[in-house]
Write an enzyme that holds these catalytic residues in place. Sequence first.
Site, mmCIF file in Angstrom:
data_model
loop_
_atom_site.group_PDB
_atom_site.id
_atom_site.type_symbol
_atom_site.label_atom_id
_atom_site.label_comp_id
_atom_site.label_asym_id
_atom_site.label_seq_id
_atom_site.Cartn_x
_atom_site.Cartn_y
_atom_site.Cartn_z
ATOM 1 N N ASP A 1 0.848 -1.248 0.037
ATOM 2 C CA ASP A 1 -0.012 -0.097 0.081
ATOM 3 C C ASP A 1 0.721 1.067 -0.170
ATOM 4 O OD1 ASP A 1 -2.129 1.584 0.059
ATOM 5 O OD2 ASP A 1 -3.213 0.592 1.660
HETATM 6 C C1 BGC Z 1 -4.732 3.384 -0.127
HETATM 7 C C2 BGC Z 1 -5.049 2.251 -1.211
HETATM 8 C C3 BGC Z 1 -4.795 2.963 -2.530
HETATM 9 C C4 BGC Z 1 -3.419 3.634 -2.435
HETATM 10 C C5 BGC Z 1 -3.066 4.267 -3.836
HETATM 11 C C6 BGC Z 1 -3.524 4.032 -0.353
HETATM 12 O O1 BGC Z 1 -3.456 4.960 0.675
HETATM 13 O O2 BGC Z 1 -4.975 2.773 1.128
HETATM 14 O O3 BGC Z 1 -6.274 1.685 -0.894
HETATM 15 O O4 BGC Z 1 -5.090 1.973 -3.425
HETATM 16 O O5 BGC Z 1 -3.169 4.643 -1.820
HETATM 17 O O6 BGC Z 1 -3.887 5.327 -4.157
#
Ligand code: BGC
Length: 765
Positions: free
Chosen positions: A309
């Site tokens: 993530d």
């Molecule tokens: C979120 C994800 C997301 C990623 C990219 C993160 O902060 O938890 O769900 O896909 O950002 O934007």
Amino acid sequence: MKSSAPADLSRRGLLAGVSTLAAAAFWSAGARPLRAAARASARIEALIARMTLEEKIGQLTLYPDDVRPTPRPINPDINAQAQARERSSFQYDEIRAGRVGSLLGGTGVALGRKLQEAALDSRLGIPLLFGADVLHGLRTIFPIPLGLAASFEPSLAEQTARAAADEMTAVGVHWTFAPMVDIARDQRWGRVAEGSGEDPFLTSRFSEAYVKGFQGGDLKSPRAVAACPKHFAGYGAVIGGMEYNTTDMTERELRQTHLPPFKAAFDAGALTTMAAFNDVDGVPASGNRRLLTDILRGDLGFRGFVVSDAGSAEELTAHGFSADERQAAELAFNAGLDVNMGGGLFKRHLGPLVADGRTPVDRLDDAVRNVLRVKEALGLLDDPFRSLDLHRETTGVRTPEALSLARTSAVKSIVLLRNEAQILPLAPGKRIALIGPLGDDPGNLDGAWAPWAKTGEGVTLAKGLAQALPAGALTVVKGSEIRTGIAGGVDAAVVAAKSADIVILALGEAQTMSGEAHSRAEIILPQPQQDLAEAVAAIGKPVVVVLSTGRALALRGAVREADALLVSWFLGSQGGLALADVLTGAHSPSGRLPISFPQNAGQQPYYYNHRSTGRPQLAGESSFFKARYDEISHAALYPFGFGLTYSTVSYEAPEVDRDQLDWNGEITVSARVSNRGARRVEEVVQLYLRDVAASVTRPVRELKGFAKIVLAPGEQRTVNFRVRRQDLEFVGADLKWRAEPGGFLAWVAPSSVAGAPIAFSLRAA
Ligand code: BGC
């Protein structure tokens, strides 16, 4: 216009000409899970053999797209880091040097082609993979996933995901960070909005449907996108529902509740998955070898690549799991994290780690193989310009078909919770006052993950009703803002209510009150809206509440007691038209709650499929010495699975064709369902089971099947559900799935608390 490969591609002989059959076979349905270390196609092996260490690490590096940044910030932290770090010209240079494997958040074909050309100019010419967070539509916005789950119609998720994939690939996206399949049982957690609710069975059916829709039947089609079920794993269990918090659960609970939707996504062929921010039993998911390797690849048979993530690998240090960045990189990568999304952690540290022997070269090659396989499976190695077609960019978004699907899916997501004296559908000829901050707010139609939607393109409730009602029948008054009052707002609302026959109160949360980074300590309506509702209700006119929300709310006072209550979530581009369809009776509501609405905010976490205590408070009991709070029974105000229609549907007691299920046999549980009203309805018939006595305590009820049927006025139908031993399995104390002989109860019912059960037993082998 057909996408085309650049003329000089052949000079990068390794990319061209070698058959892609190996990749096709690798991903074909039913293929035996291969170990991550298994060799890939000859083309990929040849590429890996030629790659430098830096080029390998490049494939494992995912940056925000600085050339085509997301119109609205989606992830302020990593975007800011990226912008401080690398200006777009620098990003081109990095790509040409083979130091970037994929980009996130960018859209746009012309610049996408330039970026891809830069990648093809790198020594080995490996194309970039473009990812984006498209959870429920890119320019045509479908209901938030929680709303769509209320349809209890997984095929709708498949269709909306397909339509979203069409739009993504029209603007140059190959990979979506979706579906979000976390089981969310605490409504304080803002990310409840992104998933399919509190139930593993329902979420699993939606999970596989989303994957099928995004990826389509042919991965190489320029309209297919790679799916990324997330967040692996257990993120929905953050303590107190607080975003980014730690979790504390047994591995049995992880396997029983949180992993099944991932398994469903992988079985449907999901090409990638995302490691979560949270820890699992003290080990952060992004550095958790047991989770990312043993369970993910071993037990769940996952064959794609794992992306972190945003910054989750860097965060191992803040968790207190690594002492510094370098150790974070080592722990995350060696645990099984293939690609780093963030500020270049792998770029800075993997090289020295490999050189020092802290990270095995085999592990590096495996990770690169995992990434290249996905690129190959998507056809990027053959056609780097797939999904970068200038013509489709203008004609492929917001098509009439997509907008029509947005309206249908929105209609099916609306849940009617209350309809006293059959106030709905609105009788013709009435004067309507539409009051509240969400009645005509184009900025709050879409939900938290719609950064590419253009404000003003969506249809508000006021616009939808204006189209459906005779001229002059509708008055629109805001009354208050979402979180604050407006001077004179309540007075204006009261005046409007007095001269109307019926009041529609459009209340709820702003779309920024749910989604990432938006947990709430108290899941109630903001006080100015509650005050507005009380003042308007005091006039004495019939009140219909339309509730926009990304979570279940604890309803109070005039909102709880309104004559009618519709939950509209965030319905997307065509929300106002869909609501008008339901309010006027063009469609009978058919949605069912995918989450329980509690009586009181203090009941969180709350979910219907909890295990039985030793002192359950049964319906009608009021003893204090039971599992309850002093003030309230521990029941939901509106339970999972509940929702009304404009007709009356009755259920006869369920029956079984045999009361003993043989170990390898099956039985049929059925019930007769009748439409006793005068309107055609869609009814969601639900099968729940309970294991009466088992070696570990089991939920009071679990959803195990559902069928959405259409019933004409007066029509009766017998709905059958097949039950086999596999439906009775649970995770035992030994962490293995098992079924145990003995007694079971089955309900065929319109909600998770309705109906009386029929008993049957499972016979030992
Ligand atoms: C979120 C994800 C997301 C990623 C990219 C993160 O902060 O938890 O769900 O896909 O950002 O934007």
